[in-house]
Write a protein that holds these residues in place. Structure first.
Motif, mmCIF file in Angstrom:
data_model
loop_
_atom_site.group_PDB
_atom_site.id
_atom_site.type_symbol
_atom_site.label_atom_id
_atom_site.label_comp_id
_atom_site.label_asym_id
_atom_site.label_seq_id
_atom_site.Cartn_x
_atom_site.Cartn_y
_atom_site.Cartn_z
ATOM 1 N N PRO A 26 9.747 30.263 -13.609
ATOM 2 C CA PRO A 26 8.693 29.540 -14.113
ATOM 3 C C PRO A 26 9.078 28.003 -14.305
ATOM 4 C CG PRO A 26 8.221 31.789 -14.964
ATOM 5 C CD PRO A 26 9.668 31.496 -14.330
ATOM 6 N N ALA A 27 10.015 27.851 -15.113
ATOM 7 C CA ALA A 27 10.503 26.403 -15.535
ATOM 8 C C ALA A 27 10.737 25.791 -14.360
ATOM 9 C CB ALA A 27 11.665 26.812 -16.513
ATOM 10 N N GLY A 28 11.775 26.321 -13.633
ATOM 11 C CA GLY A 28 12.059 25.637 -12.233
ATOM 12 C C GLY A 28 10.806 25.349 -11.463
ATOM 13 N N ILE A 29 10.197 26.270 -11.209
ATOM 14 C CA ILE A 29 8.928 26.050 -10.245
ATOM 15 C C ILE A 29 7.806 25.169 -10.847
ATOM 16 C CG2 ILE A 29 6.540 26.819 -9.286
ATOM 17 C CD1 ILE A 29 8.455 29.532 -8.707
ATOM 18 N N TYR A 30 7.686 25.030 -12.400
ATOM 19 C CA TYR A 30 6.799 23.853 -12.798
ATOM 20 C C TYR A 30 7.652 22.545 -12.905
ATOM 21 C CZ TYR A 30 3.810 27.408 -14.911
ATOM 22 O OH TYR A 30 3.061 28.475 -15.001
ATOM 23 N N ALA A 31 8.887 22.508 -12.886
ATOM 24 C CA ALA A 31 9.650 21.139 -12.616
ATOM 25 C C ALA A 31 9.581 20.663 -11.364
ATOM 26 C CB ALA A 31 11.101 21.512 -13.061
ATOM 27 N N ALA A 32 9.653 21.501 -10.435
ATOM 28 C CA ALA A 32 9.316 21.166 -8.983
ATOM 29 C C ALA A 32 7.857 20.643 -8.531
ATOM 30 C CB ALA A 32 9.539 22.409 -7.714
ATOM 31 N N GLU A 33 7.001 21.600 -9.355
ATOM 32 C CA GLU A 33 5.584 20.840 -9.331
ATOM 33 C C GLU A 33 5.318 19.631 -9.811
ATOM 34 O OE1 GLU A 33 1.577 23.265 -10.332
ATOM 35 O OE2 GLU A 33 2.705 22.665 -12.094
ATOM 36 N N ALA A 34 5.734 19.330 -11.000
ATOM 37 C CA ALA A 34 5.787 17.970 -11.648
ATOM 38 C C ALA A 34 6.398 16.816 -10.781
ATOM 39 C CB ALA A 34 6.417 18.095 -12.991
ATOM 40 N N LEU A 35 7.468 17.171 -10.245
ATOM 41 C CA LEU A 35 7.815 16.082 -9.353
ATOM 42 C C LEU A 35 7.343 15.967 -8.035
ATOM 43 C CD1 LEU A 35 11.775 17.475 -9.792
ATOM 44 C CD2 LEU A 35 11.005 15.180 -10.233
ATOM 45 N N ALA A 36 6.840 17.023 -7.356
ATOM 46 C CA ALA A 36 6.275 16.924 -6.111
ATOM 47 C C ALA A 36 4.789 16.308 -6.227
ATOM 48 C CB ALA A 36 6.067 18.226 -5.526
ATOM 49 N N GLY A 37 4.138 16.378 -7.671
ATOM 50 C CA GLY A 37 2.616 16.075 -7.841
ATOM 51 C C GLY A 37 2.539 14.682 -8.131
ATOM 52 N N GLN A 38 3.538 13.848 -8.348
ATOM 53 C CA GLN A 38 3.373 12.504 -8.728
ATOM 54 C C GLN A 38 3.736 11.684 -7.489
ATOM 55 O OE1 GLN A 38 6.244 10.262 -8.907
ATOM 56 N NE2 GLN A 38 7.550 11.802 -7.713
ATOM 57 N N ASP A 39 3.323 10.601 -7.413
ATOM 58 C CA ASP A 39 3.169 9.534 -6.564
ATOM 59 C C ASP A 39 3.884 8.252 -6.519
ATOM 60 O OD1 ASP A 39 1.588 11.327 -4.672
ATOM 61 O OD2 ASP A 39 -0.259 10.489 -5.707
ATOM 62 N N ASP A 40 4.883 7.990 -7.756
ATOM 63 C CA ASP A 40 5.356 7.166 -8.237
ATOM 64 C C ASP A 40 6.597 6.745 -7.530
ATOM 65 O OD1 ASP A 40 3.371 6.148 -9.796
ATOM 66 O OD2 ASP A 40 4.208 7.235 -11.565
ATOM 67 N N VAL A 41 7.231 8.100 -7.333
ATOM 68 C CA VAL A 41 8.708 8.253 -6.893
ATOM 69 C C VAL A 41 8.497 8.957 -5.543
ATOM 70 C CG1 VAL A 41 11.136 8.588 -7.219
ATOM 71 C CG2 VAL A 41 9.738 7.524 -9.187
ATOM 72 N N PRO A 42 9.052 8.891 -4.364
ATOM 73 C CA PRO A 42 9.016 9.747 -3.494
ATOM 74 C C PRO A 42 10.356 10.646 -3.772
ATOM 75 C CG PRO A 42 8.879 7.160 -2.412
ATOM 76 C CD PRO A 42 9.193 7.219 -3.976
ATOM 77 N N VAL A 43 10.115 11.835 -3.482
ATOM 78 C CA VAL A 43 11.108 13.052 -3.741
ATOM 79 C C VAL A 43 11.145 13.893 -2.687
ATOM 80 C CG1 VAL A 43 10.895 12.522 -6.368
ATOM 81 C CG2 VAL A 43 9.518 14.419 -5.326
ATOM 82 N N ALA A 44 12.393 14.844 -2.769
ATOM 83 C CA ALA A 44 12.457 15.828 -2.105
ATOM 84 C C ALA A 44 13.108 16.835 -2.779
ATOM 85 C CB ALA A 44 13.373 15.579 -0.690
ATOM 86 N N VAL A 45 12.669 18.158 -3.004
ATOM 87 C CA VAL A 45 13.220 18.713 -3.992
ATOM 88 C C VAL A 45 13.558 20.137 -3.554
ATOM 89 C CG1 VAL A 45 12.448 20.437 -6.225
ATOM 90 C CG2 VAL A 45 11.511 18.309 -5.815
ATOM 91 N N ASP A 46 14.914 20.517 -3.661
ATOM 92 C CA ASP A 46 15.738 21.915 -3.254
ATOM 93 C C ASP A 46 15.324 22.913 -4.538
ATOM 94 O OD1 ASP A 46 16.224 21.367 -0.653
ATOM 95 O OD2 ASP A 46 18.195 20.557 -0.948
ATOM 96 N N LEU A 47 14.815 23.722 -4.343
ATOM 97 C CA LEU A 47 14.451 24.733 -5.321
ATOM 98 C C LEU A 47 15.523 25.806 -5.194
ATOM 99 C CD1 LEU A 47 12.908 25.315 -7.990
ATOM 100 C CD2 LEU A 47 11.112 26.580 -6.712
ATOM 101 N N ILE A 48 16.599 25.807 -5.847
ATOM 102 C CA ILE A 48 17.842 26.972 -5.556
ATOM 103 C C ILE A 48 17.718 28.004 -6.717
ATOM 104 C CG2 ILE A 48 20.361 27.043 -5.430
ATOM 105 C CD1 ILE A 48 20.170 23.990 -5.216
ATOM 106 N N ASP A 49 17.950 29.069 -6.173
ATOM 107 C CA ASP A 49 18.136 30.519 -6.898
ATOM 108 C C ASP A 49 19.226 31.385 -6.216
ATOM 109 O OD1 ASP A 49 15.965 31.641 -8.970
ATOM 110 O OD2 ASP A 49 17.222 33.149 -8.187
ATOM 111 N N ARG A 50 19.783 32.184 -7.076
ATOM 112 C CA ARG A 50 20.868 33.052 -6.618
ATOM 113 C C ARG A 50 20.111 34.020 -5.912
ATOM 114 N NH1 ARG A 50 22.691 37.283 -9.546
ATOM 115 N NH2 ARG A 50 21.620 37.816 -11.490
#
Length: 472
Positions: A26-50
């Motif tokens: 949940p913490a990682g997915i919420y962080a990815a959501e917050a990054l991807a959901g904003q438009d001020d900074v173009p981002v590409a997120v790799d959500l990594i899990d073992r």
């Protein structure tokens, strides 16, 4: 002769800020959501899990009989579908790729890998067979690929008396799951072998121990009330321990006390297991030679400072299985600082601190940031706070887009590490639904890593065939 200046072509498009989020709970997915959901900074997120699967504790922490709570993964899945987010499963940072290597592929890293370790009791006999942390039991009944299946099942095969140490929600989860009847668990997504073992387990008595009083227990009222609806078990409490509290208490504590007082007149029922909540008691020694046979328990009292102190009055409870549920703690990731006392990464507003100084491009969120506190939703605010710090650093020029780098997944593939991407996870998901349908259930969790990866390869084979057809 005049000099001819070539017409300027379009400026090369600047690549987005690349962020690796380590941990797809949940913490990682919420962080990815917050990054991807904003438009001020173009981002590409790799959500990594073992693990080859996402969702962390939603999949391997929340008890399977909490069907509505586990359905949260349907909400979390929306983030995995976002065009700016790439799920990269089956990759262990520190093993498949070092932290230093990873940081060369991205501009920033957000650590959200949780706190999967357990705290110990620190008493004699704690390492005897039959004594285990709640994490061992929970990972087993949720179908975690790393679960100690043989160890748990060997103990449960002879466990008539169980003692659970701790009075939080996880302790109640363990006690509840061990006393449910097969019909109550059939609709869950538990692996079939878990259902079979629980159905055959000879559990007759479960005692939940709390070293302080019922007003200091940390379980939620909803979790507590569930115990009163068990079909095959009776909840028992000592009326003297749950009497009227003379001190003012908050509403949640008042509700808990009222719920427990409703069980004060319960007695053991023939043919039913008993689930006893016992307070003002702490284990001081586990008994046995080759395995646990009992728990020496000391009666306690709460002093003026709210601490549990021993009274010297002891007794022995029979026990074939002792489960400690006294808290989680984080483990260090190779190359990342960790406060050994708190089990968390040192930080300032989510910015990682190394020797007290902010480390550029490193951030932390979730349990590994704040410790194992709060509910799943707490991680949303926590992750947003960290992402806010990251975006502030971009605005201030402290975090910038670096030069071109190789793609992370391509680099891993070149060294033989097969990352599980979204389409492969969807293939695993479909395989679990199909397996559940064979027994009339919505889903059955695949617990074996080889089976999970085999299901993932189904999607890879289909994609390869489509590519070959398109080329041909």
């Amino acid at each position: 002769m005049p000099v001819v200046t070539p017409a300027a072509g379009p400026a090369p498009e600047r690549r987005p800020l690349r962020v690796a989020v380590i941990g797809a709970g949940p913490a990682g997915i919420y962080a990815a959501e917050a990054l991807a959901g904003q438009d001020d900074v173009p981002v590409a997120v790799d959500l990594i899990d073992r693990l080859p699967t996402p969702f962390g504790l939603v999949r391997h922490g929340i008890a399977p009989d909490h069907v509505k709570m586990r359905a949260l993964r349907d909400t979390l899945h929306h983030t995995l579908d976002h065009e700016r987010v790439r799920f990269v499963g089956n990759v262990e940072v520190g093993v498949d790729i070092s932290l230093d290597e990873l940081r060369r592929h991205v501009d920033a890293v957000v650590y959200t890998y949780g706190a999967a370790g357990d705290r110990r009791l620190g008493i004699e006999g704690e390492d005897l067979p039959g004594s285990m942390p709640a994490t061992t039991v929970v990972t087993w009944y949720t179908g975690h690929p790393d679960a100690d299946r043989a160890g748990v099942e060997a103990v449960l095969a002879r466990a008539r008396d169980v003692v659970v140490v701790g009075v939080g929600n996880v302790a109640l989860d363990v006690a509840r799951v061990l006393t449910r009847c097969p019909a109550e668990l059939e609709a869950t997504d538990m692996p079939q072998h878990v259902l079979d073992v629980l159905a055959a387990a000879p559990v007759e008595r479960v005692t939940v121990l709390g070293r302080r009083g019922p007003a200091q227990a940390t379980f939620t009222t909803q979790e507590l009330r569930e115990l009163g609806h068990l079909q095959a078990a009776t909840v028992l409490v000592d009326p003297a321990q749950v009497g009227e509290d003379p001190d003012p208490v908050d509403r949640a504590v008042a509700r808990n006390l009222a719920t427990m007082r409703g069980w004060a007149d319960h007695t053991e029922e023939p043919g039913k297991a008993s689930l006893r909540l016992r307070f003002y008691a702490r284990p001081v020694r586990l008994l046995g030679t080759d395995r646990v046979t009992g728990v020496e328990v000391e009666r306690t009292a709460v002093d003026a400072d709210g601490r549990a102190v021993g009274t010297g009055e002891v007794e022995v409870l029979p026990a074939d299985l002792v489960v400690r549920s006294v808290g989680y703690r984080g483990h260090p990731l190779p190359g990342l600082p960790l406060d050994e006392r708190s089990g968390t990464v040192p930080h300032e507003d989510g910015r990682v601190l190394r020797d007290g100084v902010r480390s550029p491009g490193e951030y932390v969120a979730g349990w590994i940031k704040r410790g194992p506190t709060g509910v799943v939703g707490t991680n949303k605010h926590d992750a947003r706070e960290t992402v806010h710090s990251l975006l502030d650093d971009v605005a201030a020029g402290a975090l910038t887009v670096g030069g071109p780098v190789d793609d992370l997944v391509d680099t891993l593939a070149a060294r033989g590490v097969g990352a599980v991407l979204l389409s492969q996870w969807q293939s695993i998901d479909a395989a679990e639904v199909a397996l559940g349908a064979t027994r009339g259930r919505p889903r059955t969790t695949l617990h074996d890593r080889a089976e999970l990866l085999a299901a993932a390869r189904t999607a890879q084979a289909a994609e390869a065939a489509q590519t070959a057809e398109a080329i041909g």
